[in-house]
Design a protein around this motif. Sequence first.
Motif, PDB file in Angstrom:
ATOM      1  N   UNK A 116      34.227  52.188  33.423  1.00  0.00           N
ATOM      2  CA  UNK A 116      34.138  51.694  32.043  1.00  0.00           C
ATOM      3  C   UNK A 116      34.988  52.550  31.104  1.00  0.00           C
ATOM      4  N   UNK A 117      34.989  53.864  31.335  1.00  0.00           N
ATOM      5  CA  UNK A 117      35.786  54.758  30.487  1.00  0.00           C
ATOM      6  C   UNK A 117      37.271  54.417  30.585  1.00  0.00           C
ATOM      7  N   UNK A 118      37.734  54.134  31.796  1.00  0.00           N
ATOM      8  CA  UNK A 118      39.139  53.779  31.980  1.00  0.00           C
ATOM      9  C   UNK A 118      39.455  52.427  31.355  1.00  0.00           C
ATOM     10  N   UNK A 119      38.570  51.459  31.564  1.00  0.00           N
ATOM     11  CA  UNK A 119      38.875  50.117  31.075  1.00  0.00           C
ATOM     12  C   UNK A 119      38.850  50.046  29.551  1.00  0.00           C
ATOM     13  N   UNK A 120      38.034  50.899  28.907  1.00  0.00           N
ATOM     14  CA  UNK A 120      38.009  50.922  27.436  1.00  0.00           C
ATOM     15  C   UNK A 120      39.371  51.276  26.866  1.00  0.00           C
ATOM     16  N   UNK A 121      40.126  52.076  27.601  1.00  0.00           N
ATOM     17  CA  UNK A 121      41.448  52.506  27.129  1.00  0.00           C
ATOM     18  C   UNK A 121      42.580  51.746  27.805  1.00  0.00           C
ATOM     19  N   UNK A 122      42.227  50.742  28.596  1.00  0.00           N
ATOM     20  CA  UNK A 122      43.249  49.928  29.256  1.00  0.00           C
ATOM     21  C   UNK A 122      44.049  50.675  30.303  1.00  0.00           C
ATOM     22  N   UNK A 123      43.440  51.691  30.910  1.00  0.00           N
ATOM     23  CA  UNK A 123      44.121  52.489  31.927  1.00  0.00           C
ATOM     24  C   UNK A 123      43.718  51.984  33.306  1.00  0.00           C
ATOM     25  N   UNK A 124      44.703  51.680  34.117  1.00  0.00           N
ATOM     26  CA  UNK A 124      44.425  51.153  35.452  1.00  0.00           C
ATOM     27  C   UNK A 124      43.878  52.251  36.353  1.00  0.00           C
ATOM     28  N   UNK A 125      42.848  51.928  37.130  1.00  0.00           N
ATOM     29  CA  UNK A 125      42.277  52.872  38.084  1.00  0.00           C
ATOM     30  C   UNK A 125      41.803  52.107  39.312  1.00  0.00           C
ATOM     31  N   UNK A 126      42.092  52.663  40.482  1.00  0.00           N
ATOM     32  CA  UNK A 126      41.585  52.090  41.722  1.00  0.00           C
ATOM     33  C   UNK A 126      40.148  52.535  41.917  1.00  0.00           C
ATOM     34  N   UNK A 127      39.342  51.675  42.517  1.00  0.00           N
ATOM     35  CA  UNK A 127      37.976  52.056  42.887  1.00  0.00           C
ATOM     36  C   UNK A 127      37.793  51.748  44.369  1.00  0.00           C
ATOM     37  N   UNK A 128      37.062  52.630  45.046  1.00  0.00           N
ATOM     38  CA  UNK A 128      36.872  52.452  46.485  1.00  0.00           C
ATOM     39  C   UNK A 128      35.535  53.021  46.910  1.00  0.00           C
ATOM     40  N   UNK A 129      35.026  52.472  47.994  1.00  0.00           N
ATOM     41  CA  UNK A 129      33.834  53.004  48.652  1.00  0.00           C
ATOM     42  C   UNK A 129      34.134  52.979  50.149  1.00  0.00           C
ATOM     43  N   UNK A 130      33.138  53.250  50.950  1.00  0.00           N
ATOM     44  CA  UNK A 130      33.335  53.121  52.401  1.00  0.00           C
ATOM     45  C   UNK A 130      33.276  51.659  52.836  1.00  0.00           C
ATOM     46  N   UNK A 131      32.893  50.770  51.916  1.00  0.00           N
ATOM     47  CA  UNK A 131      32.844  49.343  52.220  1.00  0.00           C
ATOM     48  C   UNK A 131      34.203  48.698  51.952  1.00  0.00           C
ATOM     49  N   UNK A 132      34.382  47.519  52.448  1.00  0.00           N
ATOM     50  CA  UNK A 132      35.619  46.774  52.200  1.00  0.00           C
ATOM     51  C   UNK A 132      35.648  46.324  50.731  1.00  0.00           C
ATOM     52  N   UNK A 133      36.826  46.253  50.122  1.00  0.00           N
ATOM     53  CA  UNK A 133      36.930  45.943  48.691  1.00  0.00           C
ATOM     54  C   UNK A 133      36.282  44.624  48.275  1.00  0.00           C
ATOM     55  N   UNK A 134      36.306  43.637  49.160  1.00  0.00           N
ATOM     56  CA  UNK A 134      35.730  42.342  48.774  1.00  0.00           C
ATOM     57  C   UNK A 134      34.223  42.446  48.509  1.00  0.00           C
ATOM     58  N   UNK A 135      33.592  43.482  49.035  1.00  0.00           N
ATOM     59  CA  UNK A 135      32.150  43.653  48.833  1.00  0.00           C
ATOM     60  C   UNK A 135      31.784  44.089  47.418  1.00  0.00           C
ATOM     61  N   UNK A 136      32.741  44.667  46.694  1.00  0.00           N
ATOM     62  CA  UNK A 136      32.442  45.099  45.319  1.00  0.00           C
ATOM     63  C   UNK A 136      33.477  44.590  44.314  1.00  0.00           C
ATOM     64  N   UNK A 137      34.318  43.647  44.758  1.00  0.00           N
ATOM     65  CA  UNK A 137      35.375  43.112  43.889  1.00  0.00           C
ATOM     66  C   UNK A 137      34.797  42.427  42.653  1.00  0.00           C
ATOM     67  N   UNK A 138      33.695  41.706  42.816  1.00  0.00           N
ATOM     68  CA  UNK A 138      33.106  40.999  41.673  1.00  0.00           C
ATOM     69  C   UNK A 138      32.588  41.997  40.637  1.00  0.00           C
TER      70      UNK A 138
END
Length: 199
Positions: free
Chosen positions: A17-39
Amino acid sequence: MNYAIIGFGEVGRALAHAFTRKGIEVAVATTREPENFAADAAAIGPTIIPKTLAEAVNADIIFLAVRFEAHRNVAKALPSWEGKTIVDVTNAYGVPTEEMGGQPSASFVAQAFSGAKLVKGFNHLVAPLLDQDPAVHGGRRVVFLASDDDDAATQIGTLAENLGFAPIKLGALSEGGLLVQAHDKSWGQLIFKDLVKFD
């Protein structure tokens, strides 16, 4: 300069949320596949990019927002972390100091990330506070930073300012870093302190 957040629980989402408030792109990752938290990522904003862990660790600056005991699994994603800066947002509450060789928790984490510069930071605020806009009553919410590398602390301080926070450097991990670490059943004196700096 590109950024990634490893871990997408309450703290990881608050950082996103901190990054998106300033319009700064950031990757997010977990040990799960991205489609599991894309929404969940899309719900925060278009600058939050779901990636695999293997992709996310290519970022220059990486926020480590996983459970403390999971940091070694993340560290295995690369053979060397040379040239990268890790922002350690973990808390080792409940972990006996003997298990960390009597070291500050961030120094213990740093050993797993061979070659990286490590900054302890953003961990003293509970997720609901970290999630809020850091602009408060005409001031800026404080984040504490500690590192054995002053240049890395300055770099993360600049990023913190770009995200709207007021960074305060505490010195080395074995000095000021102790003020923002948790271990055993104790919390550092600055953990949970919600401070606002007025310029």
